[in-house]
Design an enzyme around this catalytic site. Structure first.
Site, PDB file in Angstrom:
ATOM      1  N   CYS A 152      45.335 -97.783-124.190  1.00  9.15           N
ATOM      2  CA  CYS A 152      45.577 -96.387-123.797  1.00  9.15           C
ATOM      3  C   CYS A 152      44.301 -95.558-123.869  1.00  9.15           C
ATOM      4  O   CYS A 152      44.027 -94.739-122.988  1.00  9.15           O
ATOM      5  CB  CYS A 152      46.624 -95.757-124.708  1.00  9.15           C
ATOM      6  SG  CYS A 152      48.249 -96.520-124.614  1.00  9.15           S
ATOM      7  N   VAL A 156      42.924 -93.356-120.810  1.00  9.82           N
ATOM      8  CA  VAL A 156      42.998 -91.897-120.841  1.00  9.82           C
ATOM      9  C   VAL A 156      41.648 -91.265-120.506  1.00  9.82           C
ATOM     10  O   VAL A 156      41.570 -90.264-119.788  1.00  9.82           O
ATOM     11  CB  VAL A 156      43.506 -91.411-122.212  1.00  9.82           C
ATOM     12  CG1 VAL A 156      43.305 -89.906-122.367  1.00  9.82           C
ATOM     13  CG2 VAL A 156      44.977 -91.753-122.380  1.00  9.82           C
TER      14      VAL A 156
END
Length: 511
Positions: A152, A156
């Protein structure tokens, strides 16, 4: 403390000792917990239809999801190739979770490295982490290929893996011709089967680039999908060898996840040779043994390789028959008598157990392909699915499972619950009880809470040993599935008939 080196106690016994019990009691005094009677009252209420309606109305909370995240599937796919080191562009904590999760299931060391991104990388990007990580990985662990995926954090902030890998090669982290396939695998979308698919496509597109020939090599490719039973790859190879079929497994992680203890450490046991994987572009056809964990890979093979692609899930009699007949059609090879005899044994085993499984109502959860295959097998046995829960569902799965259920009178009363979690399953089991629950280790507390026996099939299975070594596909797999299912039924009967002259009335030793 009661623990001492002369007699090491397992935590199961250790925490029952008076010293630990006193610690637990002292801890409760500072937790400001509710009165035990109130806890009991609320616990009973959570078993009601009223609570079920509230439970199913929630939207912003997931409790015990029946799925993993993308990088887990990505590194699982990577280790199926010869000498391949999974490399996760993200924090150390993430990759530690993935490795631990797989290690606890297989009881095998699972190697994987991280670029160790921290706060500075979150601000400035992870390029330098990639350069340093690839340099260290190549020099320390001597892999033949490094397969990169993301977490993640990297997604991101927008790390571009293709650009980062190119820059790392320019910086001399690895040789220019060294294979570094990659896949973007953000954990906040999809699941572990999506990550498997993304990584498989990434590896195959990297290895096969520029390898297309004018003539076919005559082989059949097999893509197992996110299949955690190492016996299944071996079963496919055995059946192909019996039929005289030349094949390539994409990718074969059976030796990596079930390696022999020879006294010497091998960091990369087994795996599909990179040369064979590169030549898979020239195969006659590709057979995917799962559909939903191979969707992008299959589309890529069809469009770019111009190769026939077939989905065949050889669970149960019908599924195995269809695979063998399709292989015979593709290759012109006859189905040998040995496999016909194995089929007869499987049918005989199903006949032996049929009376005990027929009519049993069951609930099931897991990945789409496993759930579809298992429901199909249970329908062959005359069982009745009631609750079918697939957290990482999709429209194609929901359409095909409905068609499967409609094909049998025993499937008419089943309800499919897409996108739901195991706390939803708890409400279902209390309000509409069944005879059996089929799923992974995370169903243990549902079993304890609802008293519905759990048949451990799927991933992960952390509280039982060796189940992953068996096959679930083919005629041999049928007998293994029957073993787990019908003997769970018998064990439950024994638990409920263990009081002489009261619950044990027939004194019957034979079943």
């Amino acid at each position: 403390m009661p623990q001492n080196p002369e007699k090491i106690q397992d935590h199961v016994e250790l925490f029952h000792q008076p010293e630990y019990q006193q610690l637990f009691q002292n801890k409760k005094e500072f937790e400001n917990g509710h009165d035990p009677e109130e806890v009991k009252r609320v616990a009973e209420w959570t078993k009601s239809w009223e609570y079920r309606e509230k439970n199913f109305a929630r939207e912003a909370l997931t409790v015990n999801p029946a799925k993993g995240c993308q990088p887990l599937g990505a590194i699982f796919a990577a280790v199926g190739f010869e000498g391949t080191l999974p490399f996760v562009q993200g924090s150390q904590g993430c990759v530690a979770y993935f490795r631990t999760h797989l290690t606890r299931h297989y009881k095998e060391p699972f190697s994987g490295v991280s670029s160790s991104m921290t706060e500075d990388a979150a601000v400035f990007g992870g390029l330098q982490n990639m350069i340093d990580g690839l340099t260290n990985s190549y020099q320390l662990y001597k892999p033949k290929m490094i397969a990169v995926c993301t977490t993640c954090m990297a997604e991101v902030i927008g790390d571009d893996l293709q650009a980062f890998i190119n820059n790392a090669k320019k910086a001399g982290a690895v040789p220019q011709d060294f294979p570094v396939p990659f896949a973007h695998t953000p954990s906040f979308v999809g699941s572990h089967i999506t990550g498997y698919d993304n990584m498989m496509k990434g590896i195959l597109s990297n290895l096969t680039a520029g390898k297309k020939k004018e003539t076919s090599n005559g082989k059949i490719n097999f893509i197992p999908g996110f299949d955690t039973y190492v016996g299944n790859n071996r079963e496919i190879k055995r059946m192909c060898n019996l039929m005289g079929i030349d094949y390539t497994i994409l990718a074969d992680n059976s030796d990596y996840l079930d390696s022999p203890n020879t006294g010497e450490f091998d960091m990369y046991p087994g795996g599909t040779p990179l040369e064979e994987a590169a030549d898979s572009i020239n195969a006659k056809a590709t057979v995917a043994l799962q559909a939903h964990s191979t969707a992008k890979t299959r589309e890529y093979i069809q469009k770019e390789w111009k190769q026939e692609v077939v989905v065949s899930r050889p669970w149960g009699i019908k599924g195995t028959d269809e695979l063998l007949m399709k292989l015979s059609e593709l290759t012109g090879k006859p189905i040998p008598e040995e496999l016909e005899i194995e089929r007869g044994r499987a049918v005989d085993a199903m006949t032996d157990s049929h009376a005990w499984v027929h009519g049993k109502r069951f609930a099931i959860y897991g990945e789409p392909d496993l759930v579809y295959s298992m429901v199909g097998f249970m329908l062959e046995m005359g069982a009745e699915p009631v609750h079918i829960l697939v957290h990482n569902s999709n429209e194609n799965f929901e359409k095909e499972i409905k068609e499967l259920l409609d094909s049998s009178p025993n499937g008419k009363s089943a309800t499919v619950w897409p996108g739901k979690d195991l706390w939803h399953m708890r409400s279902l089991l209390f309000t509409e009880p069944v005879d059996l629950l089929i799923g992974n280790t995370y169903g243990k507390y549902l079993w304890r809470d609802t008293k519905i026996p759990l048949v451990r099939i799927g991933y992960p299975i952390m509280d039982r040993h060796h189940l992953h070594r068996y096959s679930t596909i083919g005629y041999q797999g049928i007998i293994n599935l029957l073993n787990w299912i019908v003997n769970t039924i018998f064990e439950e009967i024994d638990r409920n008939t263990n009081i002489p002259s009261k619950t044990d009335i027939s004194y019957d030793l034979i079943r």
